[in-house]
Enzyme design. Structure first.
Site, mmCIF file in Angstrom:
data_model
loop_
_atom_site.group_PDB
_atom_site.id
_atom_site.type_symbol
_atom_site.label_atom_id
_atom_site.label_comp_id
_atom_site.label_asym_id
_atom_site.label_seq_id
_atom_site.Cartn_x
_atom_site.Cartn_y
_atom_site.Cartn_z
ATOM 1 N N LYS A 118 0.708 -1.216 -0.023
ATOM 2 C CA LYS A 118 0.169 0.150 -0.005
ATOM 3 C C LYS A 118 0.744 1.132 -0.013
ATOM 4 C CE LYS A 118 -4.187 -1.760 2.314
ATOM 5 N NZ LYS A 118 -4.869 -1.791 3.507
ATOM 6 N N LYS A 201 -5.379 -11.040 -6.948
ATOM 7 C CA LYS A 201 -6.335 -11.080 -5.966
ATOM 8 C C LYS A 201 -7.476 -10.031 -6.282
ATOM 9 C CE LYS A 201 -5.992 -8.532 -2.204
ATOM 10 N NZ LYS A 201 -5.308 -7.855 -0.870
ATOM 11 N N LYS A 204 -10.499 -4.017 -4.196
ATOM 12 C CA LYS A 204 -11.170 -2.867 -4.224
ATOM 13 C C LYS A 204 -10.308 -1.901 -5.289
ATOM 14 C CE LYS A 204 -10.249 -1.511 0.342
ATOM 15 N NZ LYS A 204 -10.652 -2.158 1.522
HETATM 16 P P1 TYM Z 1 -10.584 -5.889 4.429
HETATM 17 O O1 TYM Z 1 -11.797 -5.133 4.723
HETATM 18 O O2 TYM Z 1 -9.841 -5.426 3.389
HETATM 19 O O3 TYM Z 1 -11.435 -7.298 4.039
HETATM 20 C C1 TYM Z 1 -12.242 -7.933 4.674
HETATM 21 C C2 TYM Z 1 -12.191 -9.696 4.493
HETATM 22 O O4 TYM Z 1 -12.220 -9.889 2.993
HETATM 23 C C3 TYM Z 1 -11.193 -10.743 2.752
HETATM 24 N N1 TYM Z 1 -10.750 -10.384 1.447
HETATM 25 C C4 TYM Z 1 -10.788 -11.650 0.628
HETATM 26 N N2 TYM Z 1 -10.859 -12.989 0.809
HETATM 27 C C5 TYM Z 1 -10.553 -13.780 -0.365
HETATM 28 N N3 TYM Z 1 -10.432 -13.367 -1.790
HETATM 29 C C6 TYM Z 1 -10.316 -11.823 -1.614
HETATM 30 N N4 TYM Z 1 -9.770 -11.534 -3.295
HETATM 31 C C7 TYM Z 1 -10.314 -11.004 -0.605
HETATM 32 N N5 TYM Z 1 -10.178 -9.801 -0.597
HETATM 33 C C8 TYM Z 1 -10.477 -9.397 0.817
HETATM 34 C C9 TYM Z 1 -10.003 -10.209 3.819
HETATM 35 O O5 TYM Z 1 -9.042 -11.142 3.956
HETATM 36 C C10 TYM Z 1 -10.943 -9.843 5.001
HETATM 37 O O6 TYM Z 1 -10.886 -10.918 5.611
HETATM 38 N N6 TYM Z 1 -7.334 -5.683 8.101
HETATM 39 C C11 TYM Z 1 -8.683 -6.419 7.615
HETATM 40 C C12 TYM Z 1 -9.877 -5.612 8.800
HETATM 41 C C13 TYM Z 1 -9.613 -5.952 10.109
HETATM 42 C C14 TYM Z 1 -9.533 -7.248 10.810
HETATM 43 C C15 TYM Z 1 -9.469 -6.896 12.241
HETATM 44 C C16 TYM Z 1 -9.729 -8.571 10.425
HETATM 45 C C17 TYM Z 1 -9.319 -5.102 11.160
HETATM 46 N N7 TYM Z 1 -9.324 -5.637 12.200
HETATM 47 C C18 TYM Z 1 -9.364 -7.967 13.082
HETATM 48 C C19 TYM Z 1 -9.653 -9.626 11.314
HETATM 49 C C20 TYM Z 1 -9.698 -9.360 12.491
HETATM 50 C C21 TYM Z 1 -9.035 -5.899 6.136
HETATM 51 O O7 TYM Z 1 -8.553 -4.536 6.045
HETATM 52 O O8 TYM Z 1 -10.042 -6.511 5.751
#
Ligand code: TYM
Length: 339
Positions: A118, A201, A204
């Site tokens: 990022k 992957k 967004k």
């Molecule tokens: P975020 O908001 O980017 O994504 C939410 C969830 O979606 C999953 N994900 C995917 N899984 C499979 N294929 C894909 N192409 C794909 N794109 C996204 C992500 O792995 C995620 O599970 N850091 C985290 C948010 C967070 C969090 C936490 C998660 C903050 N605190 C505590 C677990 C526990 C994030 O940015 O997810």
């Protein structure tokens, strides 16, 4: 700790930054959240503190936070079965985050690949310190709830490993305080790929929006995206993630949304070509997103109910988080405040 329950605990979060969830979010994470609320003591949150690691418009952030909660409910989270809340409503996240910052090595934080990706995109002057410490706040999110498992996609694995390391470090230094959590990552759907570039992957922040399936897109837009998905030059419908990433991704999506095994799908489409597969998958997708959009809109149309669900969730979450934070402060040696 907290609510009396014999069930193992799960916690996870999703960012409210993009507006619509995409298919990767749903298949990689949210779908598991819905299943786990039946068997686990489940805590799920919209991570607005994480969202401000990149610039946010206040009005949009507010709207997108409600929109994220509405989508989680539309996907099947039930406030009677799980605790759904907004991260900033529970101040203990930021408080434990600071403690965890002080436990993390600078080099250790520098090795987080999501930050490297990022910040490379934004340039190191524009990337904030918040973006750098983002994984450490995530550690606090998880440890506050003494979570046994964290249901996420593959891209979050390194952050769960950091969580384990910091929990063990704290426990070693100050005595047993935190549960050391395990990632709950479903192999088949851990990484959903971009429909236009099936080696990347689904994300967004993709360069080509045609490869990104947003759950709140007009169904006809989704149908078009599925029909124009990149496959490969031969015509054989066979799962082979290495040699045929595009077709394999479509098979994964199809299989997961319908509950049909991949071998069964391979058989069904033997000799039929990619067109038939894409047409049918487009229909499956439309059938999935159409009611999802309607349900999301119903929650948005009633913001009072939505806000009261989130208020109750925050109250339940705080009861657990406050207890963990109090123990942590005591272990560290902070002088108790007299009230
Ligand atoms: P975020 O908001 O980017 O994504 C939410 C969830 O979606 C999953 N994900 C995917 N899984 C499979 N294929 C894909 N192409 C794909 N794109 C996204 C992500 O792995 C995620 O599970 N850091 C985290 C948010 C967070 C969090 C936490 C998660 C903050 N605190 C505590 C677990 C526990 C994030 O940015 O997810």
């Amino acid at each position: 700790m907290g609510m009396a329950t014999d069930r193992p605990r799960v916690l996870s979060g999703i960012q409210p930054t993009a507006g619509s969830f995409h298919l990767g979010n749903y298949l990689g994470a949210v779908r598991q959240w819905v299943a786990l609320q039946e068997s686990h003591d489940a805590f799920y949150m919209v991570v607005d503190l994480h969202a401000i690691t990149v610039p946010q418009d206040p009005k949009e952030l507010r709207a997108n936070t409600r929109l994220a909660a509405a989508q989680l409910l539309a996907a099947g989270l039930d406030p009677e079965r799980c605790t759904l809340f907004v991260q900033s409503h529970v101040p203990e996240h930021a408080q434990l985050g600071w403690v965890m910052n002080c436990l993390t090595g600078f080099g250790e934080a520098s090795r987080m690949t999501q930050f490297k990706d990022k910040s490379a995109k934004q340039g190191s002057d524009r990337a904030t310190v918040g973006l750098f410490t983002y994984p450490i706040l995530q550690v606090a999110d998880i440890l506050l709830y003494q979570a046994n498992e964290v249901p996420v996609g593959e891209d979050q694995r390194q952050h769960i490993e950091l969580t384990r390391d910091l929990a063990e470090r704290f426990n070693g230094r100050y005595g047993q305080t935190f549960t050391v959590p395990k990632p709950h990552i479903i192999k088949e759907t851990a990484k959903i790929f971009d429909l236009q570039d099936p080696t990347a992957k689904m994300s967004k922040s993709t360069a080509n929006p045609k490869g990104l399936v947003n759950l709140l897109d007009e169904p006809k837009v989704t149908v078009k995206k599925v029909k124009s998905a990149v496959t490969d030059t031969d015509t054989e419908i066979r799962f082979d993630a290495e040699a045929k990433p595009g077709v394999s991704n479509l098979l994964t999506i199809y299989s997961t949304l319908t509950g049909t095994g991949i071998p069964e799908l391979e058989q069904k489409y033997a000799g039929k070509g990619y067109g038939a597969l894409k047409t049918d998958l487009a229909e499956v997708m439309a059938e999935f997103v159409t009611p999802f959009r309607t349900r999301t809109q119903e929650y948005l149309d009633d913001p009072e109910t939505l806000d009261s669900i989130l208020a109750k969730g925050a109250e339940k979450a705080r009861a657990v988080a406050a207890e963990t934070l109090a123990t942590t402060y005591e272990r560290i040696g902070f002088l108790p405040a007299k009230h």
